[in-house]
Design an enzyme around this catalytic site. Sequence first.
Site, PDB file in Angstrom:
ATOM      1  N   LYS A 282       0.846  -1.199   0.000  1.00 16.31           N
ATOM      2  CA  LYS A 282       0.000   0.000   0.000  1.00 16.31           C
ATOM      3  C   LYS A 282       0.878   1.245   0.000  1.00 16.31           C
ATOM      4  CE  LYS A 282      -3.835  -1.985   2.694  1.00 16.31           C
ATOM      5  NZ  LYS A 282      -4.923  -1.926   1.707  1.00 16.31           N
ATOM      6  N   ARG A 357     -10.010 -11.923   1.788  1.00 15.09           N
ATOM      7  CA  ARG A 357     -10.819 -13.038   1.266  1.00 15.09           C
ATOM      8  C   ARG A 357     -10.050 -14.364   1.330  1.00 15.09           C
ATOM      9  NH1 ARG A 357     -11.383  -9.848  -4.327  1.00 15.09           N
ATOM     10  NH2 ARG A 357     -11.240  -8.177  -2.792  1.00 15.09           N
TER      11      ARG A 357
END
Length: 501
Positions: A282, A357
């Site tokens: 990020k 996920r």
Amino acid sequence: MQTHDPAKLIPADFAPVPSLVWLGALDVSVVDDLSADLGAVGIVVADSGDVPEAIGFDREALSRAGFSAEKGATLVLPQPSGPTLVLVGSGPTDELSGAVLRDAAAAFARASSSFAEVGLRAPDIGDVDPAAAAQALTEGTLLARYRYRALRAEHKETALTRLELAVSDADTSTVEAGRAAGLANVRAATVARDLANTPPGHLTAQNLAEIAVELGESFGFEVETFDRDALIELGCGGLLGVNAGSAEEPRMIRLRYSGGSDRKLALVGKGIMYDSGGISLKPSDPMHLLMKMDMGGAAAILGAFTALRDVGVTTDVSAWLMCTDNMPSGSAYKLGDVLTARGGTTVEVKNTDAEGRLVMMDGLVLATEWDPDAIVDIATLTGAALMALGPLTAALFSNDQPLADRVRAASEATSEQAWQLPLERAYRKQLDSDIADISNLGGAFAGATTAALFLEAFVSGVPWAHLDIAGTMQSPTDDSWRAAGATGYGARLLVRLAESF
Ligand code: BES
Ligand code: MN
Ligand code: ZN
């Protein structure tokens, strides 16, 4: 309950869940008449009808002072002696509800925040059930007075030490039950907040597992923790894959509460202790300061478990908290890697920042193996959910409308807002992979939906609902029941859901 790494200079007495200390020392009582030695006394006032006599002013005078008793308005009236009087508006009587009372209590708590000992009187609760009213007043006051106090010696804000509640002329035992339920729910939410507010260096997956064991002993649920070897044994390739770049071990934390009935509710929580993005690193913008809260889903479930016994849940509730950080390093999982989920599904990793996920898929498969009536998962899953609905409303997806309706009803009861988005299966092909059964990355649009579709691939058709709390896990400011920082979103909702299941 403490972290052990001496190199971090974390004091041995560091309390990772300081709210338990606060709540343990806090005296909340139900009274007929509020004591005269309180610092401040709040009175809930509707926007029409008689003004309670104790106020000493008529509606005219109050309105000249700018107080028209609209929802959440407050007027502080100093007194020559005795407690400061705080009027708090509840708006139209026919709109009175638990939610309105909770917000009114929060407004009162902020207006009286310099006092350690306060009382709150709701002379007229209209058609609201007295127990629900007492619960809402307890929750609103305490959740608004919450502060994360673990890491500073000095506090600007006075800590609340005593709260007296006087609710209409309702039967004391009913009001007492509401007070107790309120306190259990406050504990659920503040445990979740404390954990999410804790800096990532102070709370590893291992630390969280140790904390869960202690909470289980105190609050009546069983805890089993799975280390790396146990996860290899179980074939949890998602959690292990995400953990590969980390210096810290992963943990899967299994919680079990026995309610005694034959209904079974499974909960799965995302527990990313810190989300750097991994190899798909990020950028260092301020948003990513929030990534210590990427375990907000797991924290909400753990918080909720601390209340199940005390509110008398009769359903069996079992949870899987999937905990690791997501770090880049020489051993980190890479773009193009293929991970094997519990149960054998292979997953091509197209972005290591879509890690949530991947850890959730193992938890969902394990949940289906328990053969539950429903699975509800909660995860800070996508920036897209934050973009779509902002910080006040979580995204809800489901493969089963009756279950989605139950989650919505719980969300309405607790004012933890959620909005159902369509599980558009036409987008499923965006997750196709050339080399594996599925990939972890969808297209440019509907990112919350493609993430939900990924999760759905692991629930084997069991009724399932998914709450994406990327937006609601934190609040930039104090706002109704939220305090700035981690909100504990979902903790009370899950308690309510378990109660109503
Ligand atoms: N933890 C983040 C989602 C998030 C973003 C939570 C902002 C709270 C605030 C999640 O792991 C993530 O990085 N999601 C990616 C997925 C993408 C790579 C498909 C995202 O939303 O950008
Ligand atoms: Mn991520
Ligand atoms: Zn994440």
